[in-house]
Motif scaffolding. Structure first.
Motif, PDB file in Angstrom:
ATOM      1  N   PRO A  38       0.832  -1.213   0.000  1.00 39.93           N
ATOM      2  CA  PRO A  38       0.000   0.000   0.000  1.00 39.93           C
ATOM      3  C   PRO A  38       0.868   1.266   0.000  1.00 39.93           C
ATOM      4  O   PRO A  38       1.754   1.411   0.840  1.00 39.93           O
ATOM      5  CB  PRO A  38      -0.814  -0.123   1.289  1.00 39.93           C
ATOM      6  N   THR A  39       0.624   2.156  -0.959  1.00 39.60           N
ATOM      7  CA  THR A  39       1.508   3.303  -1.172  1.00 39.60           C
ATOM      8  C   THR A  39       0.721   4.608  -1.288  1.00 39.60           C
ATOM      9  O   THR A  39      -0.297   4.666  -1.973  1.00 39.60           O
ATOM     10  CB  THR A  39       2.345   3.116  -2.452  1.00 39.60           C
ATOM     11  N   LEU A  40       1.223   5.637  -0.620  1.00 41.86           N
ATOM     12  CA  LEU A  40       0.711   6.998  -0.775  1.00 41.86           C
ATOM     13  C   LEU A  40       1.778   7.862  -1.429  1.00 41.86           C
ATOM     14  O   LEU A  40       2.975   7.640  -1.242  1.00 41.86           O
ATOM     15  CB  LEU A  40       0.352   7.610   0.583  1.00 41.86           C
ATOM     16  N   ILE A  41       1.333   8.844  -2.203  1.00 42.21           N
ATOM     17  CA  ILE A  41       2.233   9.857  -2.717  1.00 42.21           C
ATOM     18  C   ILE A  41       1.851  11.164  -2.045  1.00 42.21           C
ATOM     19  O   ILE A  41       0.668  11.448  -1.837  1.00 42.21           O
ATOM     20  CB  ILE A  41       2.142   9.957  -4.253  1.00 42.21           C
ATOM     21  N   CYS A  42       2.833  11.967  -1.652  1.00 39.97           N
ATOM     22  CA  CYS A  42       2.509  13.191  -0.905  1.00 39.97           C
ATOM     23  C   CYS A  42       3.487  14.305  -1.219  1.00 39.97           C
ATOM     24  O   CYS A  42       4.585  14.079  -1.745  1.00 39.97           O
ATOM     25  CB  CYS A  42       2.458  12.916   0.593  1.00 39.97           C
ATOM     26  N   THR A  43       3.060  15.524  -0.911  1.00 40.93           N
ATOM     27  CA  THR A  43       3.893  16.711  -1.062  1.00 40.93           C
ATOM     28  C   THR A  43       3.565  17.671   0.072  1.00 40.93           C
ATOM     29  O   THR A  43       2.488  17.620   0.663  1.00 40.93           O
ATOM     30  CB  THR A  43       3.637  17.393  -2.423  1.00 40.93           C
ATOM     31  N   VAL A  44       4.495  18.549   0.401  1.00 39.45           N
ATOM     32  CA  VAL A  44       4.286  19.564   1.427  1.00 39.45           C
ATOM     33  C   VAL A  44       3.903  20.868   0.735  1.00 39.45           C
ATOM     34  O   VAL A  44       4.643  21.355  -0.126  1.00 39.45           O
ATOM     35  CB  VAL A  44       5.550  19.763   2.293  1.00 39.45           C
ATOM     36  N   TRP A  45       2.750  21.416   1.092  1.00 43.16           N
ATOM     37  CA  TRP A  45       2.231  22.628   0.447  1.00 43.16           C
ATOM     38  C   TRP A  45       2.909  23.854   1.066  1.00 43.16           C
ATOM     39  O   TRP A  45       2.373  24.526   1.938  1.00 43.16           O
ATOM     40  CB  TRP A  45       0.716  22.685   0.614  1.00 43.16           C
ATOM     41  N   GLU A  47       6.125  27.112   0.268  1.00 41.18           N
ATOM     42  CA  GLU A  47       7.094  27.766  -0.596  1.00 41.18           C
ATOM     43  C   GLU A  47       8.483  27.779   0.042  1.00 41.18           C
ATOM     44  O   GLU A  47       9.450  28.208  -0.575  1.00 41.18           O
ATOM     45  CB  GLU A  47       6.641  29.204  -0.889  1.00 41.18           C
ATOM     46  N   LYS A  48       8.560  27.309   1.279  1.00 36.91           N
ATOM     47  CA  LYS A  48       9.828  27.312   1.999  1.00 36.91           C
ATOM     48  C   LYS A  48      10.661  26.079   1.635  1.00 36.91           C
ATOM     49  O   LYS A  48      10.129  25.019   1.297  1.00 36.91           O
ATOM     50  CB  LYS A  48       9.581  27.335   3.507  1.00 36.91           C
ATOM     51  N   ILE A  49      11.976  26.227   1.727  1.00 37.43           N
ATOM     52  CA  ILE A  49      12.887  25.107   1.513  1.00 37.43           C
ATOM     53  C   ILE A  49      13.051  24.363   2.833  1.00 37.43           C
ATOM     54  O   ILE A  49      13.179  24.970   3.891  1.00 37.43           O
ATOM     55  CB  ILE A  49      14.250  25.620   1.002  1.00 37.43           C
ATOM     56  N   TYR A  50      13.052  23.043   2.762  1.00 36.36           N
ATOM     57  CA  TYR A  50      13.202  22.244   3.977  1.00 36.36           C
ATOM     58  C   TYR A  50      14.038  21.008   3.657  1.00 36.36           C
ATOM     59  O   TYR A  50      14.213  20.626   2.491  1.00 36.36           O
ATOM     60  CB  TYR A  50      11.841  21.844   4.545  1.00 36.36           C
ATOM     61  N   ASN A  51      14.526  20.365   4.696  1.00 32.01           N
ATOM     62  CA  ASN A  51      15.343  19.164   4.555  1.00 32.01           C
ATOM     63  C   ASN A  51      14.421  17.931   4.508  1.00 32.01           C
ATOM     64  O   ASN A  51      13.660  17.708   5.448  1.00 32.01           O
ATOM     65  CB  ASN A  51      16.313  19.064   5.738  1.00 32.01           C
ATOM     66  N   PRO A  52      14.483  17.129   3.448  1.00 34.09           N
ATOM     67  CA  PRO A  52      13.626  15.935   3.373  1.00 34.09           C
ATOM     68  C   PRO A  52      13.823  14.985   4.550  1.00 34.09           C
ATOM     69  O   PRO A  52      12.866  14.324   4.979  1.00 34.09           O
ATOM     70  CB  PRO A  52      14.052  15.276   2.057  1.00 34.09           C
ATOM     71  N   GLU A  70       7.753   3.171   5.365  1.00 35.56           N
ATOM     72  CA  GLU A  70       8.970   3.726   4.767  1.00 35.56           C
ATOM     73  C   GLU A  70       8.622   4.958   3.950  1.00 35.56           C
ATOM     74  O   GLU A  70       7.611   4.978   3.241  1.00 35.56           O
ATOM     75  CB  GLU A  70       9.638   2.674   3.877  1.00 35.56           C
ATOM     76  N   ILE A  71       9.457   6.003   4.055  1.00 28.35           N
ATOM     77  CA  ILE A  71       9.255   7.220   3.268  1.00 28.35           C
ATOM     78  C   ILE A  71      10.423   7.353   2.289  1.00 28.35           C
ATOM     79  O   ILE A  71      11.579   7.400   2.693  1.00 28.35           O
ATOM     80  CB  ILE A  71       9.163   8.464   4.161  1.00 28.35           C
ATOM     81  N   GLN A  72      10.107   7.418   1.006  1.00 31.18           N
ATOM     82  CA  GLN A  72      11.125   7.546  -0.036  1.00 31.18           C
ATOM     83  C   GLN A  72      10.949   8.867  -0.775  1.00 31.18           C
ATOM     84  O   GLN A  72       9.819   9.301  -1.020  1.00 31.18           O
ATOM     85  CB  GLN A  72      11.019   6.389  -1.041  1.00 31.18           C
ATOM     86  N   VAL A  73      12.057   9.502  -1.138  1.00 29.28           N
ATOM     87  CA  VAL A  73      12.010  10.714  -1.950  1.00 29.28           C
ATOM     88  C   VAL A  73      11.765  10.307  -3.398  1.00 29.28           C
ATOM     89  O   VAL A  73      12.500   9.508  -3.967  1.00 29.28           O
ATOM     90  CB  VAL A  73      13.325  11.516  -1.833  1.00 29.28           C
ATOM     91  N   ALA A  74      10.698  10.866  -4.009  1.00 33.28           N
ATOM     92  CA  ALA A  74      10.343  10.524  -5.384  1.00 33.28           C
ATOM     93  C   ALA A  74      10.598  11.667  -6.352  1.00 33.28           C
ATOM     94  O   ALA A  74      10.419  11.513  -7.560  1.00 33.28           O
ATOM     95  CB  ALA A  74       8.870  10.119  -5.460  1.00 33.28           C
ATOM     96  N   GLY A  75      11.015  12.817  -5.842  1.00 32.84           N
ATOM     97  CA  GLY A  75      11.258  13.981  -6.681  1.00 32.84           C
ATOM     98  C   GLY A  75      11.348  15.223  -5.809  1.00 32.84           C
ATOM     99  O   GLY A  75      11.380  15.136  -4.581  1.00 32.84           O
ATOM    100  N   GLN A  76      11.390  16.390  -6.444  1.00 31.65           N
ATOM    101  CA  GLN A  76      11.444  17.644  -5.708  1.00 31.65           C
ATOM    102  C   GLN A  76      10.137  17.848  -4.947  1.00 31.65           C
ATOM    103  O   GLN A  76       9.075  17.990  -5.552  1.00 31.65           O
ATOM    104  CB  GLN A  76      11.683  18.806  -6.677  1.00 31.65           C
ATOM    105  N   ASN A  77      10.198  17.827  -3.615  1.00 35.99           N
ATOM    106  CA  ASN A  77       9.023  17.998  -2.759  1.00 35.99           C
ATOM    107  C   ASN A  77       7.957  16.946  -3.062  1.00 35.99           C
ATOM    108  O   ASN A  77       6.758  17.224  -3.064  1.00 35.99           O
ATOM    109  CB  ASN A  77       8.441  19.413  -2.919  1.00 35.99           C
TER     110      ASN A  77
END
Length: 224
Positions: A38-45, A47-52, A70-77
């Motif tokens: 089971p997988t979710l895709i998400c982004t943080v709404w 404009e600030k830069i943050y550390n993944p 598990e949380i994996q980086v899939a792209g920019q934000n």
């Protein structure tokens, strides 16, 4: 003296490659591919830069799941959240909205591979509380009418003093402060909204994602 020409390959049983030639380049594809789990895709709404890494640590600290995720980086934000149990994924979706550093996190279920560019995460469920329900209005009809302005009611709760409704809020649009309601017997009445668990938003333009100090739509003299 014997000359060795380019065509003379005698004695060459193997070719030795330089270290640089052994390096393999790994380039991320344009598609986001879900796990078999089971997988979710998400982004943080925001404009600030943050550390993944700080985002990962924060979510693992506040989410209480039956099994690890598990949380994996899939792209920019852009992140993939992979669960062991479907029930854990459902509980995270049910608990929305979730915030990271006062910014809204937007989710969607990922069931098949998708191109990264067209992915649009722009809405999240929110609860709205309405305390001043005029006795002239039927509460259920009132909530249904208000929910219609947001695209429908996901859930509603009615009591003697407070009415609550859960709606899907478009994060790109300004927040509605309330609505005028009227019937054939009652002139228009202003019904103010109280949003529960709101993230950072601008008191000038009403949009989430930035505060008043960073708003580009409000002139500096009006911000004061």
């Amino acid at each position: 003296m014997e000359a060795s020409g380019g065509d003379d390959r005698e004695g060459r049983d193997e070719i030795s490659l330089l270290a640089e030639e052994l390096v393999q380049l790994s380039v991320k594809g344009s598609k986001v591919v879900p796990s078999s789990k089971p997988t979710l895709i998400c982004t943080v709404w925001t404009e600030k830069i943050y550390n993944p890494d700080s985002f990962k640590a924060h979510m693992k600290g506040i989410w209480k799941t039956r099994k690890k995720f598990e949380i994996q980086v899939a792209g920019q934000n852009l992140f993939l959240i992979i669960f062991e149990l479907e029930e854990d994924l459902e509980s995270i979706l049910e608990g929305r909205p979730w915030l990271f550093r006062k910014s809204l996190i937007l989710f969607d279920r990922l069931s098949q591979a998708m191109e990264r560019d067209p992915i649009k995460l722009t809405s999240s469920p929110f609860w709205i509380k309405i305390e001043s329900c005029s006795p002239e209005f039927d509460k259920k009809d009132l909530l249904h009418a208000i929910g219609g302005t947001f695209g429908g009611v996901l859930r509603s709760e009615v009591s003697e003093e407070i009415c609550r409704l859960k709606i899907n809020l478009d994060a790109q649009k300004p927040l509605k402060r309330g609505i005028f309601v009227s019937t054939g017997y009652v002139s228009k009445v202003w019904i103010p909204f109280k949003y529960e668990n709101l993230p950072l938003f601008c008191f000038g333009c009403g949009r989430m994602r930035h505060g008043l100090s960073n708003c580009t739509q409000i002139p500096p003299e009006k911000k004061k």
